[in-house]
Design a protein around this motif. Structure first.
Motif, short mmCIF file in Angstrom:
data_model
loop_
_atom_site.label_atom_id
_atom_site.label_comp_id
_atom_site.label_asym_id
_atom_site.label_seq_id
_atom_site.Cartn_x
_atom_site.Cartn_y
_atom_site.Cartn_z
N VAL A 189 0.86 -1.19 0.00
CA VAL A 189 0.00 0.00 0.00
C VAL A 189 0.90 1.24 0.00
CG1 VAL A 189 -1.87 1.23 1.13
CG2 VAL A 189 -1.74 -1.25 1.32
N VAL A 190 0.71 2.08 -1.00
CA VAL A 190 1.49 3.30 -1.14
C VAL A 190 0.68 4.47 -0.61
CG1 VAL A 190 2.69 4.83 -2.76
CG2 VAL A 190 2.62 2.36 -3.19
N GLY A 191 1.32 5.34 0.14
CA GLY A 191 0.69 6.59 0.57
C GLY A 191 1.17 7.72 -0.31
N ALA A 192 0.24 8.47 -0.90
CA ALA A 192 0.61 9.52 -1.86
C ALA A 192 0.02 10.86 -1.47
CB ALA A 192 0.16 9.13 -3.26
N ILE A 193 0.84 11.89 -1.54
CA ILE A 193 0.41 13.27 -1.32
C ILE A 193 0.35 13.96 -2.68
CG2 ILE A 193 0.90 15.42 -0.11
CD1 ILE A 193 0.47 13.05 1.74
N THR A 194 -0.76 14.59 -3.00
CA THR A 194 -0.92 15.22 -4.31
C THR A 194 -1.16 16.71 -4.17
OG1 THR A 194 -3.29 14.67 -4.32
CG2 THR A 194 -1.79 13.11 -5.37
N PRO A 195 -0.80 17.49 -5.19
CA PRO A 195 -0.84 18.95 -5.10
C PRO A 195 -2.13 19.55 -5.62
CG PRO A 195 0.29 18.32 -7.10
CD PRO A 195 -0.14 17.03 -6.44
N SER A 196 -2.26 20.85 -5.43
CA SER A 196 -3.41 21.58 -5.99
C SER A 196 -3.13 22.04 -7.41
CB SER A 196 -3.75 22.79 -5.11
OG SER A 196 -2.63 23.65 -5.00
N THR A 197 -1.87 22.02 -7.83
CA THR A 197 -1.51 22.51 -9.17
C THR A 197 -1.91 21.53 -10.26
OG1 THR A 197 0.69 21.60 -8.76
CG2 THR A 197 0.39 23.96 -8.40
N ASN A 198 -1.74 20.24 -10.03
CA ASN A 198 -2.12 19.19 -10.98
C ASN A 198 -2.90 18.11 -10.21
OD1 ASN A 198 -0.43 20.28 -13.22
ND2 ASN A 198 1.25 19.66 -11.89
N PRO A 199 -4.06 18.43 -9.68
CA PRO A 199 -4.70 17.51 -8.72
C PRO A 199 -5.12 16.18 -9.32
CG PRO A 199 -6.16 19.36 -9.25
CD PRO A 199 -4.83 19.67 -9.86
N SER A 200 -5.96 16.21 -10.34
CA SER A 200 -6.43 14.94 -10.91
C SER A 200 -5.36 14.30 -11.79
CB SER A 200 -7.72 15.16 -11.71
OG SER A 200 -7.62 16.28 -12.57
N GLU A 201 -4.55 15.11 -12.49
CA GLU A 201 -3.49 14.54 -13.32
C GLU A 201 -2.54 13.70 -12.48
OE1 GLU A 201 -3.91 18.90 -14.86
OE2 GLU A 201 -4.29 17.77 -13.03
N THR A 202 -2.17 14.20 -11.30
CA THR A 202 -1.25 13.46 -10.44
C THR A 202 -1.89 12.20 -9.89
OG1 THR A 202 -0.21 15.56 -9.82
CG2 THR A 202 0.32 13.65 -8.48
N VAL A 203 -3.17 12.27 -9.53
CA VAL A 203 -3.88 11.07 -9.06
C VAL A 203 -3.85 9.99 -10.14
CG1 VAL A 203 -6.16 10.13 -8.50
CG2 VAL A 203 -5.35 12.21 -7.36
N PHE A 204 -4.22 10.36 -11.36
CA PHE A 204 -4.25 9.38 -12.44
C PHE A 204 -2.86 8.84 -12.76
CE2 PHE A 204 -8.20 11.75 -13.83
CZ PHE A 204 -9.08 10.74 -13.48
N CYS A 205 -1.90 9.72 -12.87
CA CYS A 205 -0.54 9.32 -13.20
C CYS A 205 0.02 8.36 -12.16
CB CYS A 205 0.34 10.57 -13.32
SG CYS A 205 2.04 10.24 -13.76
N ASN A 206 -0.14 8.71 -10.88
CA ASN A 206 0.32 7.83 -9.81
C ASN A 206 -0.44 6.51 -9.79
OD1 ASN A 206 2.22 9.67 -8.94
ND2 ASN A 206 1.09 10.32 -7.14
N ALA A 207 -1.75 6.60 -9.94
CA ALA A 207 -2.57 5.37 -9.88
C ALA A 207 -2.18 4.40 -10.98
CB ALA A 207 -4.05 5.73 -9.97
N ILE A 208 -1.98 4.90 -12.20
CA ILE A 208 -1.60 4.01 -13.30
C ILE A 208 -0.29 3.29 -12.99
CG2 ILE A 208 -0.78 4.00 -15.69
CD1 ILE A 208 -2.90 6.15 -16.30
N GLY A 209 0.71 4.05 -12.57
CA GLY A 209 2.01 3.45 -12.29
C GLY A 209 1.98 2.52 -11.10
N MET A 210 1.27 2.89 -10.05
CA MET A 210 1.25 2.08 -8.83
C MET A 210 0.43 0.81 -9.01
SD MET A 210 0.99 5.27 -6.18
CE MET A 210 2.34 6.46 -6.10
N ILE A 211 -0.68 0.90 -9.71
CA ILE A 211 -1.48 -0.30 -9.98
C ILE A 211 -0.72 -1.23 -10.92
CG2 ILE A 211 -3.58 -1.12 -11.13
CD1 ILE A 211 -4.96 1.45 -10.05
N ALA A 212 -0.05 -0.67 -11.92
CA ALA A 212 0.76 -1.50 -12.82
C ALA A 212 1.79 -2.30 -12.05
CB ALA A 212 1.45 -0.61 -13.86
N ALA A 213 2.33 -1.71 -10.99
CA ALA A 213 3.35 -2.38 -10.17
C ALA A 213 2.75 -3.36 -9.17
CB ALA A 213 4.17 -1.33 -9.44
N GLY A 214 1.42 -3.39 -9.04
CA GLY A 214 0.77 -4.31 -8.10
C GLY A 214 0.44 -3.70 -6.76
N ASN A 215 0.61 -2.38 -6.64
CA ASN A 215 0.28 -1.69 -5.39
C ASN A 215 -1.14 -1.15 -5.44
OD1 ASN A 215 3.15 -1.50 -4.28
ND2 ASN A 215 3.38 -0.41 -6.21
N THR A 216 -1.70 -0.90 -4.29
CA THR A 216 -2.83 0.01 -4.18
C THR A 216 -2.30 1.31 -3.59
OG1 THR A 216 -3.41 -0.93 -2.02
CG2 THR A 216 -4.58 -1.78 -3.96
#
Length: 472
Positions: A135-162
């Motif tokens: 399980v990864v804990g992620a802090i995301t910014p206000s500058t790219n809020p949804s872009e960072t969520v999607f970008c992190n989620a794609i990479g982390m799920i690909a690696a087998g993490n939630t």
């Protein structure tokens, strides 16, 4: 379409794309509890841990099915997400945020980054696999809020993490909608919820819970120096993407007309919110006047002089505890809005505010994150490199240069030693927009990963079979 034509198309889109006003979308989605959004951080972590135990057992092919649907969700909701972000945060441009979502959907890598290495010899077979942290804990910014969520989620799920997100409170609504879309995508392809989770109302306290929770194996922060410091002091494995203040250097061998256009296109993209964007210009005196001419005559820049510069400083900076910090009321705002704040009425077509100043000027030293560029003259390229290195501040994040002298480019790149070095192009080429390579919105300069992808969120595992499975 050749590379030059493609680049021209990208720059024309960035320059002329219609940017609607910062109003809420007419059909704004309801963001409540459910689909990965929880009341408390403990609940969010518990749910993500349970989901990871199932995800870990799923083959890469299934993870890729989820990621493919996430990409579809991003494209289907890009306008809504862009409008939500500008309405909620008051920062950036809707049209440019649409482009950033398209970039995220199309160029964020997935499971193709998960590689296996192998050695076969007289003593058997050894393989090194890339496994999830959990399980990864992620802090995301206000500058790219949804872009960072999607970008992190794609990479982390690909690696087998939630992943459990603690988003910036000023962008919680947009970030949580992105979390819900990730979970919708998983369910629609036969998966399950809670691959990404978050809290409905993120706070400093929920962030502290995330940092300290025993079930969080990896922390990933995309934000300012404060959150990066917290990650590095957490005692856990951390990936930290922080401040940049990227300089751009222009020497006498550059194509000055093109350099002016590239710099302004990069510095005004989403009103200079990206951490990679050009924040200050250092130019060799021989070509400084020509550069300024093209900025003002062909790239919609407004030139400030004298007392206007000091008035700008007094407006966009505020004093706090004896130090000057950026006035958040102007971060990511349009240039004409900032000019109005200092009593100058300018047309909405003005894209950037420029001025000349010394390398010590507060508006040059501070990372402003708005379409404001200080211009510093230097005698030669070597002085320019020295000035740029000081202004970059040792962040080792991003740097840019315009030159046709390969030796000057080499000296600059070696001296600044940044995660991203863009040559003769707008800054956004460094994340695959009008340039080659994959995209990311988490650029970990402080901890050394650079542009993160799925492989960044894995740990190495060696598997050895002695005296067998070699068939040479």
């Amino acid at each position: 379409m050749n590379e030059i034509e493609l680049k021209q198309v990208v720059e024309e889109v960035v320059r002329k794309l219609g940017v609607p006003s910062a109003t809420a979308p007419k059909t704004a989605p309801t963001i409540g509890l459910g689909q990965g959004v929880f009341e408390s951080m403990d609940e969010a972590i518990t749910a993500a841990k349970a989901a990871q135990e199932d995800l870990h057992m799923m083959p890469l092919e299934f993870r890729e099915k989820i990621i493919a649907r996430i990409r579809e969700k991003i494209m289907a909701n890009k306008e809504t997400l862009a409008k939500m972000a500008v309405h909620e945060t008051g920062m950036g441009k809707i049209g440019h945020k649409i482009l950033k979502h398209e970039l995220t959907a199309k160029k964020t890598p997935g499971t193709e980054c998960i590689k296996t290495r192998a050695w076969s010899g007289d003593q058997g077979l050894t393989v090194i696999e890339s496994g999830p942290f959990g399980v990864v804990g992620a802090i995301t910014p206000s500058t790219n809020p949804s872009e960072t969520v999607f970008c992190n989620a794609i990479g982390m799920i690909a690696a087998g993490n939630t992943v459990v997100f603690n988003s910036h409170p000023n962008a919680a609504r947009t970030s949580n909608f992105a979390v819900q879309l990730v979970n919708e995508a998983a369910v629609e392809v036969g998966g399950f919820e809670n691959l990404a989770t978050s809290v409905l109302k993120p706070t400093v306290e929920s962030g502290n819970t995330l940092f300290k929770h025993p079930d969080i194996q990896l922390l990933v922060a995309t934000g300012g120096p404060g959150v990066v410091k917290a990650i590095l002091q957490s005692g856990k494995r951390g990936i930290a993407a922080g401040a940049g203040n990227p300089p751009v250097l222009v020497d006498e061998t550059a194509n000055i007309k093109k350099a002016a256009a590239d710099i302004i296109n990069g510095a005004t993209f989403d009103n200079n919110l990206p951490c990679i964007a050009e924040k200050e210009v250092i130019v060799v005196n021989e070509v400084a006047d020509e550069l300024i001419h093209y900025m003002t005559s062909e790239n919609d820049c407004y030139m400030l002089k004298g007392e206007q510069i000091e008035k700008l400083a007094q407006t966009i900076l505020v004093e706090k505890n004896g130090h000057y910090i950026v006035n958040r009321d102007y971060v990511g705002r349009d240039a004409h809005v900032i000019l109005k704040g200092i009593g100058i009425e300018a047309p909405e077509s003005i894209r950037c505010i420029i001025f000349e100043a010394s390398k010590e000027h507060i508006l040059v030293v501070e990372e402003l994150m708005m379409p404001v560029l200080g211009i510093v003259r230097v005698a030669n390229v070597d002085e320019g490199i020295a000035v740029a290195k000081v202004l970059e501040g040792g962040n080792r994040h991003s740097a840019h240069m315009h030159s046709s002298n390969v030796y000057n480019l080499t000296k600059y790149g070696r001296a600044l030693d940044t995660a991203i070095f863009v040559k003769n192009a707008p800054s956004y080429a460094g994340i695959g927009f009008g340039g080659e390579g994959f995209a990311t919105f988490t650029i970990a300069s402080k901890t050394g990963e650079g542009l993160t992808n799925a492989a960044s969120f894995t740990k190495s595992r060696r598997c050895v079979m002695a005296d067998a499975l070699y068939i040479r």
